[in-house]
Design a protein around this motif. Structure first.
Motif, PDB file in Angstrom:
ATOM      1  N   VAL A 134      32.644 -35.220 -24.243  1.00 28.85           N
ATOM      2  CA  VAL A 134      32.605 -36.493 -23.526  1.00 28.85           C
ATOM      3  C   VAL A 134      32.696 -37.667 -24.508  1.00 28.85           C
ATOM      4  O   VAL A 134      33.397 -38.652 -24.263  1.00 28.85           O
ATOM      5  CB  VAL A 134      31.317 -36.598 -22.678  1.00 28.85           C
ATOM      6  N   ILE A 135      32.000 -37.546 -25.651  1.00 26.32           N
ATOM      7  CA  ILE A 135      32.089 -38.579 -26.691  1.00 26.32           C
ATOM      8  C   ILE A 135      33.532 -38.693 -27.176  1.00 26.32           C
ATOM      9  O   ILE A 135      34.047 -39.786 -27.397  1.00 26.32           O
ATOM     10  CB  ILE A 135      31.152 -38.259 -27.876  1.00 26.32           C
ATOM     11  N   GLY A 136      34.202 -37.543 -27.321  1.00 33.59           N
ATOM     12  CA  GLY A 136      35.600 -37.532 -27.753  1.00 33.59           C
ATOM     13  C   GLY A 136      36.509 -38.228 -26.754  1.00 33.59           C
ATOM     14  O   GLY A 136      37.401 -38.994 -27.138  1.00 33.59           O
ATOM     15  N   ARG A 137      36.294 -37.986 -25.450  1.00 34.57           N
ATOM     16  CA  ARG A 137      37.121 -38.632 -24.426  1.00 34.57           C
ATOM     17  C   ARG A 137      36.912 -40.145 -24.417  1.00 34.57           C
ATOM     18  O   ARG A 137      37.868 -40.916 -24.302  1.00 34.57           O
ATOM     19  CB  ARG A 137      36.773 -38.060 -23.039  1.00 34.57           C
ATOM     20  N   PHE A 138      35.644 -40.537 -24.539  1.00 34.29           N
ATOM     21  CA  PHE A 138      35.351 -41.973 -24.591  1.00 34.29           C
ATOM     22  C   PHE A 138      35.989 -42.612 -25.818  1.00 34.29           C
ATOM     23  O   PHE A 138      36.561 -43.702 -25.738  1.00 34.29           O
ATOM     24  CB  PHE A 138      33.833 -42.198 -24.608  1.00 34.29           C
ATOM     25  N   ALA A 139      35.902 -41.922 -26.972  1.00 40.55           N
ATOM     26  CA  ALA A 139      36.470 -42.450 -28.214  1.00 40.55           C
ATOM     27  C   ALA A 139      37.981 -42.617 -28.105  1.00 40.55           C
ATOM     28  O   ALA A 139      38.546 -43.600 -28.598  1.00 40.55           O
ATOM     29  CB  ALA A 139      36.130 -41.520 -29.378  1.00 40.55           C
ATOM     30  N   LEU A 140      38.653 -41.673 -27.445  1.00 34.70           N
ATOM     31  CA  LEU A 140      40.111 -41.751 -27.300  1.00 34.70           C
ATOM     32  C   LEU A 140      40.506 -42.964 -26.484  1.00 34.70           C
ATOM     33  O   LEU A 140      41.363 -43.759 -26.895  1.00 34.70           O
ATOM     34  CB  LEU A 140      40.635 -40.472 -26.639  1.00 34.70           C
ATOM     35  N   PHE A 141      39.875 -43.135 -25.327  1.00 34.60           N
ATOM     36  CA  PHE A 141      40.188 -44.284 -24.476  1.00 34.60           C
ATOM     37  C   PHE A 141      39.860 -45.594 -25.186  1.00 34.60           C
ATOM     38  O   PHE A 141      40.663 -46.536 -25.208  1.00 34.60           O
ATOM     39  CB  PHE A 141      39.404 -44.190 -23.170  1.00 34.60           C
TER      40      PHE A 141
ATOM     41  N   MET B  29      28.636 -23.271 -22.125  1.00 35.91           N
ATOM     42  CA  MET B  29      30.088 -23.399 -22.232  1.00 35.91           C
ATOM     43  C   MET B  29      30.457 -24.158 -23.498  1.00 35.91           C
ATOM     44  O   MET B  29      29.845 -25.180 -23.804  1.00 35.91           O
ATOM     45  CB  MET B  29      30.641 -24.135 -21.012  1.00 35.91           C
ATOM     46  N   LYS B  30      31.459 -23.660 -24.209  1.00 35.42           N
ATOM     47  CA  LYS B  30      31.832 -24.266 -25.475  1.00 35.42           C
ATOM     48  C   LYS B  30      32.501 -25.628 -25.255  1.00 35.42           C
ATOM     49  O   LYS B  30      33.354 -25.778 -24.381  1.00 35.42           O
ATOM     50  CB  LYS B  30      32.796 -23.346 -26.238  1.00 35.42           C
ATOM     51  N   GLU B  31      32.086 -26.602 -26.043  1.00 33.42           N
ATOM     52  CA  GLU B  31      32.688 -27.932 -25.971  1.00 33.42           C
ATOM     53  C   GLU B  31      33.944 -27.950 -26.831  1.00 33.42           C
ATOM     54  O   GLU B  31      33.952 -27.457 -27.959  1.00 33.42           O
ATOM     55  CB  GLU B  31      31.694 -28.980 -26.458  1.00 33.42           C
ATOM     56  N   ILE B  32      35.030 -28.542 -26.302  1.00 33.67           N
ATOM     57  CA  ILE B  32      36.307 -28.571 -27.006  1.00 33.67           C
ATOM     58  C   ILE B  32      36.728 -30.013 -27.239  1.00 33.67           C
ATOM     59  O   ILE B  32      36.719 -30.840 -26.327  1.00 33.67           O
ATOM     60  CB  ILE B  32      37.413 -27.838 -26.209  1.00 33.67           C
ATOM     61  N   ILE B  33      37.110 -30.320 -28.483  1.00 35.57           N
ATOM     62  CA  ILE B  33      37.646 -31.629 -28.826  1.00 35.57           C
ATOM     63  C   ILE B  33      39.129 -31.457 -29.130  1.00 35.57           C
ATOM     64  O   ILE B  33      39.506 -30.637 -29.971  1.00 35.57           O
ATOM     65  CB  ILE B  33      36.919 -32.229 -30.045  1.00 35.57           C
ATOM     66  N   SER B  34      39.986 -32.233 -28.477  1.00 31.57           N
ATOM     67  CA  SER B  34      41.432 -32.150 -28.697  1.00 31.57           C
ATOM     68  C   SER B  34      41.821 -32.878 -29.983  1.00 31.57           C
ATOM     69  O   SER B  34      41.006 -33.609 -30.571  1.00 31.57           O
ATOM     70  CB  SER B  34      42.182 -32.754 -27.511  1.00 31.57           C
ATOM     71  N   SER B  35      43.070 -32.709 -30.388  1.00 28.95           N
ATOM     72  CA  SER B  35      43.535 -33.358 -31.621  1.00 28.95           C
ATOM     73  C   SER B  35      43.511 -34.882 -31.485  1.00 28.95           C
ATOM     74  O   SER B  35      43.130 -35.593 -32.414  1.00 28.95           O
ATOM     75  CB  SER B  35      44.950 -32.881 -31.984  1.00 28.95           C
ATOM     76  N   LYS B  36      43.907 -35.394 -30.308  1.00 33.64           N
ATOM     77  CA  LYS B  36      43.907 -36.851 -30.095  1.00 33.64           C
ATOM     78  C   LYS B  36      42.491 -37.407 -30.124  1.00 33.64           C
ATOM     79  O   LYS B  36      42.236 -38.485 -30.681  1.00 33.64           O
ATOM     80  CB  LYS B  36      44.585 -37.187 -28.774  1.00 33.64           C
ATOM     81  N   GLN B  37      41.572 -36.671 -29.520  1.00 33.17           N
ATOM     82  CA  GLN B  37      40.177 -37.112 -29.535  1.00 33.17           C
ATOM     83  C   GLN B  37      39.598 -37.090 -30.944  1.00 33.17           C
ATOM     84  O   GLN B  37      38.844 -37.993 -31.329  1.00 33.17           O
ATOM     85  CB  GLN B  37      39.345 -36.221 -28.609  1.00 33.17           C
ATOM     86  N   SER B  38      39.953 -36.076 -31.730  1.00 31.39           N
ATOM     87  CA  SER B  38      39.449 -35.987 -33.108  1.00 31.39           C
ATOM     88  C   SER B  38      39.970 -37.146 -33.954  1.00 31.39           C
ATOM     89  O   SER B  38      39.244 -37.702 -34.783  1.00 31.39           O
ATOM     90  CB  SER B  38      39.829 -34.641 -33.736  1.00 31.39           C
ATOM     91  N   ILE B  39      41.231 -37.518 -33.739  1.00 33.72           N
ATOM     92  CA  ILE B  39      41.805 -38.670 -34.450  1.00 33.72           C
ATOM     93  C   ILE B  39      41.025 -39.935 -34.094  1.00 33.72           C
ATOM     94  O   ILE B  39      40.662 -40.730 -34.967  1.00 33.72           O
ATOM     95  CB  ILE B  39      43.296 -38.840 -34.096  1.00 33.72           C
ATOM     96  N   ALA B  40      40.780 -40.117 -32.799  1.00 33.74           N
ATOM     97  CA  ALA B  40      40.065 -41.312 -32.335  1.00 33.74           C
ATOM     98  C   ALA B  40      38.659 -41.387 -32.910  1.00 33.74           C
ATOM     99  O   ALA B  40      38.167 -42.470 -33.271  1.00 33.74           O
ATOM    100  CB  ALA B  40      40.010 -41.316 -30.806  1.00 33.74           C
ATOM    101  N   LEU B  41      37.976 -40.252 -33.018  1.00 29.59           N
ATOM    102  CA  LEU B  41      36.619 -40.226 -33.576  1.00 29.59           C
ATOM    103  C   LEU B  41      36.612 -40.635 -35.041  1.00 29.59           C
ATOM    104  O   LEU B  41      35.744 -41.403 -35.483  1.00 29.59           O
ATOM    105  CB  LEU B  41      36.021 -38.824 -33.408  1.00 29.59           C
ATOM    106  N   VAL B  42      37.576 -40.129 -35.816  1.00 28.65           N
ATOM    107  CA  VAL B  42      37.659 -40.489 -37.239  1.00 28.65           C
ATOM    108  C   VAL B  42      37.934 -41.984 -37.383  1.00 28.65           C
ATOM    109  O   VAL B  42      37.322 -42.669 -38.220  1.00 28.65           O
ATOM    110  CB  VAL B  42      38.745 -39.658 -37.949  1.00 28.65           C
ATOM    111  N   ILE B  43      38.853 -42.515 -36.586  1.00 28.94           N
ATOM    112  CA  ILE B  43      39.167 -43.951 -36.630  1.00 28.94           C
ATOM    113  C   ILE B  43      37.906 -44.770 -36.338  1.00 28.94           C
ATOM    114  O   ILE B  43      37.628 -45.772 -37.018  1.00 28.94           O
ATOM    115  CB  ILE B  43      40.271 -44.297 -35.610  1.00 28.94           C
TER     116      ILE B  43
END
Length: 358
Positions: free
Chosen positions: A135-142, A1-15
């Protein structure tokens, strides 16, 4: 299954990637008291760099850097550059892991061997990568939302300690140290976001891709500028010149009566959060690259062995924290240029030539 990163999660990862380095060492230290000016210049130039990375992902939607290199440059040259990128992501991952280990063993848990700390961190990173990039993206956002709120509160508590005289006179040594500091800041931390040419193959649309790069750059850059300004104006340029962990020392200056103090421990928590995110992203990128080179469908089976390589590199590359910092200051700004600038430009040039000759 393809992993999807949302825009908010991508912002959090860059930060997280931008701010991780600022938690450990002074950024643009070559600029001295003008290092905050170096950061402003670096942010401005990094917009061009991020446009380059965003263009690569836009030209090849839903494809990672390794696949892009093969398609743009052919099998032999593409795979050669892919091997170099795998090494680079392993290297910056091991640097981050070593920074993390040195910080924890020197300042927060001196009785615990560094290798124990880095081993536990590696195991955590392997677990996160096995769970997937989403999952990394969700953790990064929170984590990023919580951390940025904490940084705002801590910065407000430091305002009474700011001494504007410590940043004066501005550019007393001329423009050269400022520009050198800008160059250093572009390669570390902003240029390390070349990592996202691999990660953002999982971003779900073009608009989210742009938001991830540019909103992440603005927010991450703004907080990096704030931290750098506070380090100079509270600690002075001499202090950040010889301190290995200036952000930790900066937070130790916070005193509100007899009750609010010893808040530097929060700096350790922030480093743990951003450090784990960056280590996990580097491990993901390296594991995916090796799986592409070996034509293995599931990169997750490589996470543990690649994690052990990362752990060993962090232990053997540098004798101690002094040699690590010395190498980073003297050589990293040159070492990183091919990966952050030359190879991405080469991809764009080759793609443009192919379109013109098609």
């Amino acid at each position: 299954m393809k992993e999807i990163i949302s825009s908010k999660q991508s912002i959090a990862l860059v930060i997280a990637v931008i701010l991780d380095g600022a938690m450990v060492f002074a950024t643009a230290a070559e600029g001295g008291r003008d290092s905050w000016i170096s950061i402003i210049i670096a942010i401005s130039i990094s917009f061009i760099l991020f446009m380059l990375y965003c263009k690569i992902n836009t030209l090849f939607p839903e494809k990672d850097l390794y696949t892009i290199n093969r398609e743009a440059m052919g099998k032999i040259l593409g795979n050669t550059i892919n091997i170099l990128y795998v090494w680079y992501f392993l290297h910056i991952g091991s640097l981050t892991l070593r920074d993390f280990g040195e910080f924890m063993s020197v300042l927060t848990m001196p009785e615990v061997p560094r290798i124990t700390i880095t081993l536990l961190s590696t195991i955590t990173a392997v677990y996160m990568v096995k769970k997937g990039c989403e999952v990394i993206g969700r953790f990064a956002l929170f984590a990023s939302i919580s951390t940025l709120i904490i940084l705002v509160v801590l910065s407000s508590l430091l305002l009474s300690k700011v001494d504007i005289r410590k940043i004066l006179p501005i550019m007393a040594r001329g423009i050269s140290p400022v520009l050198l500091g800008s160059w250093s800041a572009i390669t570390f931390p902003f240029g390390e976001c070349v990592l996202f040419t691999v990660i953002f193959a999982n971003v779900n649309n073009r608009k989210a891709l742009r938001k991830g790069y540019f909103v992440g750059l603005v927010l991450g850059g703004a907080f990096l500028l704030l931290i750098t300004f506070l380090e100079v104006s509270v600690l002075s340029e001499k202090a950040i010149g010889f301190l290995y962990f200036p952000f930790y020392t900066l937070l130790s200056r916070i005193r509100v009566g007899e009750f609010i103090q010893r808040l530097e421990i929060i700096g350790g928590v922030i480093l743990n959060i951003f450090g784990m995110i960056k280590i996990s992203l580097c491990l993901y990128a390296a594991s995916l690259g090796i799986s592409r080179l070996l034509k293995i469908d599931n990169y997750k089976i490589l996470c543990l062995p690649v994690g052990m390589i990362l752990l060993n590199l962090s232990d053997i590359l540098y004798e101690d924290v002094m040699s690590l910092v010395s190498w980073t200051i003297k050589y990293y700004k040159y070492y990183a240029l091919p990966f952050q600038v030359f190879f991405p430009i080469l991809i764009i040039i080759i793609v443009k030539i192919k379109k013109l000759t098609a």
